[in-house]
Design a protein around this motif. Sequence first.
Motif, short mmCIF file in Angstrom:
data_model
loop_
_atom_site.label_atom_id
_atom_site.label_comp_id
_atom_site.label_asym_id
_atom_site.label_seq_id
_atom_site.Cartn_x
_atom_site.Cartn_y
_atom_site.Cartn_z
N ILE A 1 -3.15 -1.72 -5.47
CA ILE A 1 -3.20 -2.37 -4.55
C ILE A 1 -2.15 -3.16 -4.56
O ILE A 1 -1.46 -3.67 -5.49
N ASP A 2 -1.46 -3.39 -3.53
CA ASP A 2 -0.20 -3.90 -3.28
C ASP A 2 0.69 -3.25 -4.04
O ASP A 2 1.76 -4.09 -4.66
N GLY A 3 0.74 -2.10 -4.27
CA GLY A 3 1.92 -1.72 -5.34
C GLY A 3 1.52 -1.89 -6.72
O GLY A 3 2.54 -1.10 -7.59
N VAL A 4 0.60 -2.19 -7.11
CA VAL A 4 0.07 -2.20 -8.52
C VAL A 4 -0.90 -1.46 -8.83
O VAL A 4 -2.08 -1.40 -8.25
#
Length: 86
Positions: A1-4
């Motif tokens: 999510i959002d690059g995580v």
Amino acid sequence: IDGVPVSTAATISSRKTASLEFVSTLEGYRNQGIAFTVCFRALKALQARGTEYVTLRCEFEVYKLYEKMGFKPYYEQRLFSFPRGN
């Protein structure tokens, strides 16, 4: 999510059978359907490769996730420990 990376699942396969393993979601991201989505994508990838049977093992606390996906209980397992020094 959002690059995580917040959730993961792995599969182990051989011919027409496979096992869904190591499903985990970071605590702050649980109960949002993320593990369901990750597992669903893993299962679709197995299906695309011709897998016919998929098994898994899970903790009692999360069995409802797998029932939602169509898995049925096969047997119940209990884990015991033996105290050290006895």
